[in-house]
Design a protein around this motif. Structure first.
Motif, short mmCIF file in Angstrom:
data_model
loop_
_atom_site.label_atom_id
_atom_site.label_comp_id
_atom_site.label_asym_id
_atom_site.label_seq_id
_atom_site.Cartn_x
_atom_site.Cartn_y
_atom_site.Cartn_z
N VAL A 173 0.82 -0.92 -0.11
CA VAL A 173 0.11 0.15 0.12
C VAL A 173 0.91 1.29 0.10
O VAL A 173 1.98 1.44 0.81
CB VAL A 173 -0.89 -0.09 1.41
CG1 VAL A 173 -1.60 1.19 1.43
CG2 VAL A 173 -1.75 -1.37 1.54
N VAL A 174 0.65 2.42 -0.76
CA VAL A 174 1.41 3.50 -0.87
C VAL A 174 0.62 4.77 -0.39
O VAL A 174 -0.55 4.84 -0.93
CB VAL A 174 1.74 3.57 -2.11
CG1 VAL A 174 2.65 4.95 -2.36
CG2 VAL A 174 2.80 2.58 -2.80
N ILE A 175 0.93 5.23 0.25
CA ILE A 175 0.25 6.62 0.82
C ILE A 175 1.23 7.84 0.23
O ILE A 175 2.35 8.03 0.41
CB ILE A 175 0.31 6.91 2.31
CG1 ILE A 175 -0.75 5.70 2.86
CG2 ILE A 175 -0.09 8.45 2.63
CD1 ILE A 175 -0.61 5.81 4.44
N ASP A 176 0.60 8.48 -0.50
CA ASP A 176 1.40 9.63 -1.37
C ASP A 176 1.15 10.86 -0.48
O ASP A 176 0.05 11.49 -0.41
CB ASP A 176 0.64 9.94 -2.80
CG ASP A 176 1.41 10.93 -3.63
OD1 ASP A 176 1.86 11.79 -2.91
OD2 ASP A 176 1.40 10.95 -4.76
N ASN A 177 2.27 11.25 0.14
CA ASN A 177 2.23 12.41 1.19
C ASN A 177 2.55 13.81 0.57
O ASN A 177 3.04 14.46 1.44
CB ASN A 177 2.64 12.11 2.53
CG ASN A 177 2.59 12.85 3.49
OD1 ASN A 177 1.62 13.45 3.47
ND2 ASN A 177 3.17 12.96 4.50
N ASN A 178 2.57 13.90 -0.71
CA ASN A 178 3.07 15.25 -1.32
C ASN A 178 2.16 16.49 -0.85
O ASN A 178 2.36 17.48 -1.01
CB ASN A 178 3.23 15.05 -2.70
CG ASN A 178 4.70 14.50 -3.04
OD1 ASN A 178 5.54 15.13 -2.71
ND2 ASN A 178 4.41 13.26 -3.48
N GLY A 179 0.83 15.92 -0.79
CA GLY A 179 -0.11 17.03 -0.74
C GLY A 179 -0.42 17.53 0.93
O GLY A 179 0.40 17.12 1.76
N GLY A 180 -1.28 18.18 1.08
CA GLY A 180 -1.47 18.65 2.51
C GLY A 180 -2.21 17.57 3.41
O GLY A 180 -2.36 16.35 3.04
N LEU A 181 -2.48 18.10 4.78
CA LEU A 181 -2.86 16.98 5.87
C LEU A 181 -4.23 16.57 5.61
O LEU A 181 -4.51 15.29 5.74
CB LEU A 181 -2.77 17.71 7.19
CG LEU A 181 -1.24 18.00 7.53
CD1 LEU A 181 -1.32 18.89 8.77
CD2 LEU A 181 -0.58 16.69 7.80
N ASP A 182 -5.00 17.38 4.80
CA ASP A 182 -6.47 16.69 4.45
C ASP A 182 -6.42 15.74 3.64
O ASP A 182 -7.08 14.40 3.65
CB ASP A 182 -7.42 17.76 3.81
CG ASP A 182 -7.83 19.00 4.75
OD1 ASP A 182 -7.92 18.40 6.28
OD2 ASP A 182 -8.36 19.98 4.66
#
Ligand SMILES: CC(C)(COP(=O)(O)OP(=O)(O)OC[C@H]1O[C@@H](n2cnc3c(N)ncnc32)[C@H](O)[C@@H]1O)[C@@H](O)C(=O)NCCC(=O)NCCS
Ligand SMILES: Nc1ncnc2c1ncn2[C@@H]1O[C@H](COP(=O)(O)OP(=O)(O)OP(=O)(O)O)[C@@H](O)[C@H]1O
Length: 228
Positions: A173-182
């Motif tokens: 599973v990949v979480i793409d954390n480039n965006g904001g916290l929402d």
């Protein structure tokens, strides 16, 4: 018991995701916390590391000067490998005990947050593996901001780990954390429902409830056989 592996790169957002798991009631074993305990003054790990690196890595309180040791090992491959070699047995034993404690408490699902999950070849013990991924640009920016590091020091720390793209290719599973916290929260909720799905039979037998079921069946079997 399901042992979820949580990994990523330095400053990719593992602790942020760990905190979301904790807020959702899922216990988290944090390898950085275990590693910190391993270096506490007077412990076995502390003695080995001070023996190898010398007393110049100590503060006047005789605790390890972590920023100083960090500076040494993140700018030298051989020193970092030596530190890894000295600390690895203590860290893996510490993680094992923390998992055992959660097992004894009856936890069905736990998360182990290990930055070096793949590098230390601990990935075979966890399923699924969640990788918190960010681009190199975001990683560098967040690392420099959070730790007040120069670009050179931040790059050295990033280079000391397997690339985040390689880690992403090994993830379940990949979480793409480039965006904001929402955006992170939204992805996290999807990961949470995946992680909370019913245990497989193998995972059930590994849980405390599963082990007690086996024990109960064996005792019952013996009692029945004695009466025949
Ligand atoms: C070198 C030390 C003293 C620096 O301490 P400092 O407080 O500055 O950093 P901290 O421990 O919070 O680590 C921050 C991050 O650095 C990265 N990191 C730490 N150690 C290493 C390492 N040996 N190789 C690559 N990256 C590492 C991880 O992403 C970690 O989350 C410390 O990181 C350490 O003891 N490292 C060796 C233990 C280890 O391997 N820890 C990782 C747990 S699997
Ligand atoms: N989605 C996001 N938006 C903005 N900032 C974020 C986001 N996710 C994490 N951050 C920030 O980025 C920094 C790194 O995050 P975090 O400390 O969770 O990373 P980490 O992977 O646990 O790092 P380390 O490997 O050093 O333990 C922190 O300052 C955190 O507040």
């Amino acid at each position: 018991m399901r042992i979820v592996g949580l990994t990523g790169g330095i400053a990719s957002g593992k602790s942020t995701v760990s905190n979301l798991f904790k807020s959702s009631g899922i216990p988290v074993v944090d390898a950085d916390v275990v590693a910190r305990n391993v270096l506490k003054k007077g412990s076995g790990g502390w003695k080995r590391v001070v023996g190898a690196f010398g007393e110049e890595i100590l503060l006047p309180s005789r605790e390890v000067d972590r920023p100083k040791l960090g500076q040494m090992v993140f700018s030298s491959d051989s020193k970092r490998q030596l530190l890894n070699k000295l600390m690895a047995p203590y860290i893996s034993t510490g993680i094992f005990w923390e998992i055992l404690k959660q097992w004894a408490k009856g936890a069905k699902v736990i998360v182990v947050d290990i930055p070096l999950l793949f590098e230390a070849k601990m990935d075979k013990w966890t399923k699924p593996i969640v990788v918190v991924w960010v681009s190199e640009e975001t990683q560098l920016k967040r690392l420099m901001e959070r730790d007040g590091l120069s670009e050179e020091d931040a790059r050295n720390r990033i280079m000391a780990q397997m690339s985040l793209d390689s880690k992403r290719s090994k993830a379940d599973v990949v979480i793409d954390n480039n965006g904001g916290l929402d955006e992170l929260n939204h992805q996290f909720n999807m990961v949470l429902s995946e992680i909370r799905r019913p245990l497989t039979w193998t995972e059930f037998w590994r849980s405390r409830q599963g082990a007690f079921s086996v024990l109960g069946s064996v005792v019952l079997g013996v009692l029945v056989c004695k009466r025949l």
